[in-house]
Design a protein around this motif. Sequence first.
Motif, short mmCIF file in Angstrom:
data_model
loop_
_atom_site.label_atom_id
_atom_site.label_comp_id
_atom_site.label_asym_id
_atom_site.label_seq_id
_atom_site.Cartn_x
_atom_site.Cartn_y
_atom_site.Cartn_z
N GLY A 233 -10.46 3.79 -2.12
CA GLY A 233 -10.44 5.19 -1.72
C GLY A 233 -10.67 5.44 -0.25
O GLY A 233 -10.80 6.60 0.18
N GLU A 234 -10.68 4.39 0.58
CA GLU A 234 -10.99 4.56 2.00
C GLU A 234 -9.85 5.24 2.76
O GLU A 234 -10.08 5.87 3.79
CB GLU A 234 -11.29 3.19 2.63
N HIS A 235 -8.63 5.09 2.27
CA HIS A 235 -7.49 5.76 2.91
C HIS A 235 -6.60 6.29 1.79
O HIS A 235 -5.91 5.52 1.13
CB HIS A 235 -6.72 4.78 3.80
N THR A 236 -6.61 7.61 1.59
CA THR A 236 -5.93 8.17 0.44
C THR A 236 -4.95 9.26 0.86
O THR A 236 -4.79 9.56 2.04
CB THR A 236 -6.94 8.77 -0.56
N GLY A 237 -4.34 9.91 -0.11
CA GLY A 237 -3.40 11.00 0.13
C GLY A 237 -2.90 11.49 -1.21
O GLY A 237 -2.61 10.70 -2.11
N THR A 238 -2.77 12.79 -1.34
CA THR A 238 -2.42 13.38 -2.64
C THR A 238 -1.07 12.88 -3.16
O THR A 238 -0.91 12.65 -4.35
CB THR A 238 -2.39 14.91 -2.52
N PHE A 239 -0.10 12.71 -2.26
CA PHE A 239 1.24 12.34 -2.71
C PHE A 239 1.57 10.89 -2.40
O PHE A 239 2.67 10.57 -1.96
CB PHE A 239 2.27 13.29 -2.10
N ARG A 240 0.61 10.01 -2.64
CA ARG A 240 0.87 8.58 -2.46
C ARG A 240 1.39 7.96 -3.75
O ARG A 240 1.50 6.74 -3.84
CB ARG A 240 -0.39 7.87 -1.98
N ALA B 205 6.84 6.26 1.16
CA ALA B 205 6.51 5.36 2.27
C ALA B 205 5.54 4.31 1.77
O ALA B 205 4.67 4.58 0.94
CB ALA B 205 5.91 6.14 3.43
N ILE B 206 5.70 3.11 2.30
CA ILE B 206 4.78 2.02 1.95
C ILE B 206 4.42 1.24 3.21
O ILE B 206 5.15 1.24 4.20
CB ILE B 206 5.37 1.06 0.89
N GLN C 251 0.84 -1.19 0.00
CA GLN C 251 0.00 0.00 0.00
C GLN C 251 0.88 1.24 0.00
O GLN C 251 1.78 1.39 0.83
CB GLN C 251 -0.92 0.03 1.23
N PHE C 252 0.60 2.15 -0.93
CA PHE C 252 1.32 3.41 -0.99
C PHE C 252 0.54 4.44 -0.18
O PHE C 252 -0.64 4.67 -0.39
CB PHE C 252 1.48 3.87 -2.43
N THR C 253 1.25 5.05 0.76
CA THR C 253 0.64 6.05 1.63
C THR C 253 1.21 7.42 1.28
O THR C 253 1.95 7.56 0.31
CB THR C 253 0.95 5.73 3.10
N GLY C 254 0.90 8.42 2.09
CA GLY C 254 1.62 9.68 1.98
C GLY C 254 3.10 9.41 2.09
O GLY C 254 3.53 8.35 2.54
N PRO C 255 3.96 10.38 1.74
CA PRO C 255 5.38 10.08 1.51
C PRO C 255 6.28 10.01 2.73
O PRO C 255 7.49 9.85 2.57
CB PRO C 255 5.81 11.25 0.62
N ILE D 49 2.19 -6.72 9.48
CA ILE D 49 2.29 -5.43 8.80
C ILE D 49 3.70 -4.89 9.01
O ILE D 49 4.26 -5.01 10.10
CB ILE D 49 1.25 -4.42 9.35
N VAL D 50 4.25 -4.28 7.97
CA VAL D 50 5.57 -3.65 8.07
C VAL D 50 5.48 -2.24 7.49
O VAL D 50 4.96 -2.06 6.38
CB VAL D 50 6.65 -4.45 7.30
N THR D 51 5.95 -1.26 8.26
CA THR D 51 5.99 0.10 7.73
C THR D 51 7.41 0.39 7.25
O THR D 51 8.39 0.11 7.92
CB THR D 51 5.59 1.13 8.80
N VAL D 52 7.50 0.96 6.04
CA VAL D 52 8.78 1.21 5.39
C VAL D 52 8.78 2.62 4.83
O VAL D 52 7.80 3.05 4.20
CB VAL D 52 9.03 0.19 4.25
N SER D 53 9.86 3.35 5.05
CA SER D 53 9.98 4.69 4.47
C SER D 53 11.46 5.03 4.40
O SER D 53 12.29 4.16 4.15
CB SER D 53 9.20 5.71 5.30
N LYS D 54 11.80 6.31 4.61
CA LYS D 54 13.17 6.80 4.56
C LYS D 54 13.91 6.28 3.32
O LYS D 54 13.62 6.70 2.23
CB LYS D 54 13.88 6.49 5.87
#
Length: 426
Positions: free
Chosen positions: A286-293, A272-273, A103-107, A258-263
Amino acid sequence: MRIFENLESEVRGYIRSFPTIFEKSKGAILTNEQGEDYIDFFAGAGTLNYGHNNEHISSALIEYIQKDGVVHGLDMATSAKKEFLQTFNDTILTPRNLDYKIQFTGPTGTNAVETALKLARLVKGRSNVVSFTNGFHGLTQGSSSVTGNDDYRDESYISRSNVSFMPFDGYFGDMNTMAIFRKFLEDSSSGLDIPAAVIVETIQGEGGINVASKEWLQELESICREYDILLIIDDIQVGNGRTGEFFSFEFAGINPDIVTVSKSIGGGLPMAIVLLKPDLDQWKPGEHTGTFRGNNLAFVAAKVAIEQYWQNDDLTNAVKYKENLLKDTLQKIADKYKDTFEIEIRGRGLAYGFEIKGDNSVAGEISKYAFEEKLIVETCGSEDQVVKFLPPLIIDEDTLVEGLNRLDTAIEKLVADKKEKLTGEF
């Protein structure tokens, strides 16, 4: 520096510790406007594992921009995203027998943490989440609620209910803190609501380079399975090869939900993913979105970094070799000054801490003196009592050694100044 003081918010942080204007960077070197080179043992707080302006990444980005590749596309399908997904799955997930949806989230990292917490509560239908002492997971509302340090929590004035803290590995010395967690879960009168999830770092970066053992992590996973609790690994700072393996939890043989990955996943660009087991992918469109995903430049950078560094074990072996050099040299420095400071060395891979016992101000002084020697190191820990070492993974041996020599010189000058001051007082 006056323009920053006049125009930038008081919230600025690292600029105060490193008061010079940087103009260029390459590899493990930052260069200021006066042409002075600084060795970087900070690496963007773990964002630059592949170094500043990595030539493979820069070349790919330039080529992509010159051919008018899509830069911003929300979460539309793009060639850059397709190629990243395929590369990440084929090179990172499949060889490790990890079955995750992406899943791509905000950055930013905190975007990934917020997403993971929201999803865990949605899937399990429970509100409580367990975090750990000295944990750091970000500074937005949900992330700060699972962050331990009160410096990051007090100013937000938010409701921090639905989060319970348990002691991290080593918090009570040799005591097995998992026994405490289990007892709280077993006792219906403990006051601990069965959580939807547990969120944990295998190495607490901001918390002071506190390292969880393999056995502790394995027992945590076992408890989560027994009580139907989701296990979230926050791999934002110490993932992406920081410990040698791509994921910091690999050495323990666990399989997080679940694993959170960024940096560093974005090769220095914001990205971030969230990795989640397929059965947890219960979002509605569309339940969890963000402009810069959909940062397509980061997709390009990430794909190239994976292709360049994760097709074989060369980087892993290099990190382990440099870990031994870093650890041994830090221990020699600690031994050299043992009559002045009590120092504890701890870490894994190229994430190490140098804790000065008894005087929490010394770590900050070491960072200041190191900066004067053209070395960038930051502090961490509940009282900023730990000097933290996060050099780029690709740092060459000569530069690593030179940086450690500069650290030694900085401490030597600090000790001399302290002795001179003490002599002058009598």
